[in-house]
Design a protein around this motif. Structure first.
Motif, mmCIF file in Angstrom:
data_model
loop_
_atom_site.group_PDB
_atom_site.id
_atom_site.type_symbol
_atom_site.label_atom_id
_atom_site.label_comp_id
_atom_site.label_asym_id
_atom_site.label_seq_id
_atom_site.Cartn_x
_atom_site.Cartn_y
_atom_site.Cartn_z
ATOM 1 N N GLY A 248 0.796 -1.214 0.000
ATOM 2 C CA GLY A 248 0.000 0.000 0.000
ATOM 3 C C GLY A 248 0.829 1.265 0.000
ATOM 4 N N TRP A 249 1.997 1.235 0.672
ATOM 5 C CA TRP A 249 2.846 2.420 0.703
ATOM 6 C C TRP A 249 3.424 2.737 -0.678
ATOM 7 N N ASP A 250 3.666 1.709 -1.485
ATOM 8 C CA ASP A 250 4.146 1.949 -2.849
ATOM 9 C C ASP A 250 3.075 2.636 -3.689
ATOM 10 N N ILE A 251 1.821 2.272 -3.466
ATOM 11 C CA ILE A 251 0.727 2.917 -4.199
ATOM 12 C C ILE A 251 0.614 4.388 -3.805
ATOM 13 N N ILE A 252 0.731 4.665 -2.509
ATOM 14 C CA ILE A 252 0.655 6.051 -2.040
ATOM 15 C C ILE A 252 1.824 6.872 -2.580
ATOM 16 N N THR A 253 3.014 6.295 -2.585
ATOM 17 C CA THR A 253 4.195 7.006 -3.090
ATOM 18 C C THR A 253 4.052 7.323 -4.571
ATOM 19 N N LEU A 254 3.575 6.356 -5.352
ATOM 20 C CA LEU A 254 3.391 6.596 -6.785
ATOM 21 C C LEU A 254 2.291 7.628 -7.027
ATOM 22 N N GLY A 255 1.299 7.656 -6.147
ATOM 23 C CA GLY A 255 0.224 8.631 -6.318
ATOM 24 C C GLY A 255 0.648 10.063 -6.088
ATOM 25 N N GLN A 256 1.820 10.269 -5.478
ATOM 26 C CA GLN A 256 2.316 11.613 -5.239
ATOM 27 C C GLN A 256 3.085 12.191 -6.420
ATOM 28 N N VAL A 257 3.228 11.414 -7.489
ATOM 29 C CA VAL A 257 4.027 11.874 -8.634
ATOM 30 C C VAL A 257 3.255 12.901 -9.456
ATOM 31 N N THR A 258 2.026 12.558 -9.839
ATOM 32 C CA THR A 258 1.206 13.455 -10.667
ATOM 33 C C THR A 258 -0.234 13.450 -10.142
ATOM 34 N N PRO A 259 -0.996 14.471 -10.441
ATOM 35 C CA PRO A 259 -2.425 14.476 -10.036
ATOM 36 C C PRO A 259 -3.209 13.307 -10.618
ATOM 37 N N THR A 260 -2.863 12.889 -11.835
ATOM 38 C CA THR A 260 -3.572 11.764 -12.444
ATOM 39 C C THR A 260 -3.334 10.472 -11.676
ATOM 40 N N LEU A 261 -2.083 10.241 -11.294
ATOM 41 C CA LEU A 261 -1.768 9.037 -10.525
ATOM 42 C C LEU A 261 -2.387 9.098 -9.130
ATOM 43 N N TYR A 262 -2.493 10.290 -8.574
ATOM 44 C CA TYR A 262 -3.142 10.427 -7.264
ATOM 45 C C TYR A 262 -4.623 10.037 -7.357
ATOM 46 N N MET A 263 -5.268 10.451 -8.430
ATOM 47 C CA MET A 263 -6.678 10.110 -8.606
ATOM 48 C C MET A 263 -6.850 8.590 -8.740
ATOM 49 N N LEU A 264 -5.937 7.959 -9.491
ATOM 50 C CA LEU A 264 -6.017 6.505 -9.675
ATOM 51 C C LEU A 264 -5.669 5.749 -8.390
ATOM 52 N N SER A 265 -4.769 6.317 -7.596
ATOM 53 C CA SER A 265 -4.353 5.634 -6.361
ATOM 54 C C SER A 265 -5.414 5.685 -5.274
ATOM 55 N N GLU A 266 -6.422 6.560 -5.418
ATOM 56 C CA GLU A 266 -7.491 6.661 -4.427
ATOM 57 C C GLU A 266 -8.709 5.827 -4.803
ATOM 58 N N ASP A 267 -8.582 5.022 -5.825
ATOM 59 C CA ASP A 267 -9.703 4.197 -6.274
ATOM 60 C C ASP A 267 -10.065 3.161 -5.210
ATOM 61 N N ARG A 268 -11.356 3.099 -4.837
ATOM 62 C CA ARG A 268 -11.807 2.163 -3.809
ATOM 63 C C ARG A 268 -11.618 0.716 -4.247
ATOM 64 N N GLN A 269 -11.853 0.446 -5.531
ATOM 65 C CA GLN A 269 -11.724 -0.919 -6.036
ATOM 66 C C GLN A 269 -10.286 -1.402 -5.951
ATOM 67 N N LEU A 270 -9.322 -0.511 -6.154
ATOM 68 C CA LEU A 270 -7.903 -0.863 -6.046
ATOM 69 C C LEU A 270 -7.561 -1.326 -4.633
ATOM 70 N N TRP A 271 -7.999 -0.589 -3.632
ATOM 71 C CA TRP A 271 -7.693 -0.941 -2.242
ATOM 72 C C TRP A 271 -8.502 -2.156 -1.792
ATOM 73 N N LYS A 272 -9.673 -2.345 -2.359
ATOM 74 C CA LYS A 272 -10.442 -3.542 -2.034
ATOM 75 C C LYS A 272 -9.726 -4.796 -2.533
#
Length: 360
Positions: A248-272
């Motif tokens: 999960g920490w890798d997903i959060i770190t990658l989501g900090q690169v660009t706004p688009t990746l941040y939007m994708l990293s907050e997807d509920r289905q991904l964390w489920k």
């Protein structure tokens, strides 16, 4: 010349015929062979002392001096990583007629070539995780040579991270656990078993604190590339990349690169999907965390479950144990198995299982 050692199946010592008869060759590192040859050359020479008295040393005296010099040189050589560089080892927990003694955790750590394993990206995370588990509970069970080898390998890992900027978060966690353990051991030095002088351990702790400061100040090198970048990929490809992460920490770190990746990293289905991969349904049903809208907050639930249950570990390459031959080896290197179907005997060994193999 026949010789019967502790293991009657072993080839025995290596003997060389000289003018004075047969001599046994000691298995020291290649770096010490030059010093050995120099001392052998003066075995029949005359050594002049400070008082101009001539003392003729016998061959046995020179051999003893050569052996002592090689041992002292080996102890003082801080760059020596281990005594052996073996592809596999035999794990025996008790003495038999064929084998005396037993294999310990420190012996296995010395004999398996972890120093070269950290240069392989597939084995890097495995070795770091093993060092972290040893730091938490098994550091005092290592022998003096194994402890020295442990910190030499750790030094190599820190240097690699400083040069390549590869997975610094994993190394920070390792150093944090190791510094906490050393602080406890140094405070209770009279109650714990520390091999070596207390000043050596204090110096090691200071070195770890220095490494932590260096990693804290580590700056990622910005790569200048005019070609295709991660941001140029379509959304479905970026989404597929995020679904390949198991941490999960890798997903959060990658989501900090660009706004688009941040939007994708907050997807509920991904964390489920991530929760379903690491934990059983009964486990996350006990810790449901609803969000403000009444939905299940799978992201918060992942980190909550991580505190209660261990997550699945993924490694590119791991050690394997042959149940038929009792041999521990890296899968790529193989081992001389005597079973009719060797594949049925193989068992992958996690870092925790590696430590459990040597508990008696």
């Amino acid at each position: 010349m026949p010789f019967l050692g502790q293991d009657w199946r072993s080839p025995g010592w290596r003997w060389v015929k000289t003018e004075d008869g047969w001599k046994r060759c000691e298995p020291f590192s290649p770096a010490l062979e030059d010093g050995n040859n120099q001392l052998n050359d003066i075995s029949h020479t005359v050594i002049i002392t400070g008082d101009d008295e001539k003392d003729v040393y016998s061959t046995e005296d020179c051999e003893f001096a050569a052996k002592k010099r090689k041992k002292d040189h080996f102890r003082n050589n801080t760059d020596s990583q281990c005594f052996y560089r073996e592809k596999w080892i035999y794990v025996h927990k008790e003495s038999t007629k064929e084998r005396h003694g037993y294999c310990t955790l420190g012996e296995a750590f010395n004999r398996l070539d972890f120093s070269s394993a950290i240069q392989d990206i597939r084995r890097f995370n495995y070795v770091v995780k093993l060092l972290q588990l040893i730091a938490k509970s098994q550091l005092t069970s290592l022998s003096g040579a194994a402890q020295k080898n442990y910190f030499n390998i750790l030094d190599k890992i820190v240097r690699k991270v400083m040069e390549d900027q590869y997975n610094p978060r994993l190394i920070k966690d390792l150093l944090q656990d190791l510094s906490s353990t050393l602080c406890i051991l140094i405070r209770g030095v009279g109650k714990s078993v520390l091999v070596g002088n207390i000043n050596i351990w204090i110096c090691r702790l200071e070195t770890i604190l220095l490494w932590q400061q260096q990693l804290k100040n580590l700056q990622m090198n910005k790569q200048v590339n005019n070609g295709l970048t991660l941001s140029d990929l379509p959304l479905h490809m970026l989404n597929n990349i995020l679904y390949r992460f198991s941490d999960g920490w890798d997903i959060i770190t990658l989501g900090q690169v660009t706004p688009t990746l941040y939007m994708l990293s907050e997807d509920r289905q991904l964390w489920k999907k991530l929760c379903q991969y690491h934990f059983a349904e009964k486990q996350f049903c006990r810790h449901l965390i609803p969000s403000e809208k009444g939905h299940i907050d799978w992201k918060l639930m992942y980190f909550a479950l991580q505190k209660y249950y261990p997550i699945k570990e993924q490694y590119g390459d791991t050690l394997h144990f042959c149940r038929h031959c009792s041999i521990l080896f890296w899968k790529d290197t193989g081992h001389p198995c005597t079973a009719s179907d060797p594949n049925t005997c193989l068992m992958p060994v996690s870092p925790q299982h590696f430590i459990d193999l040597f508990k008696f």
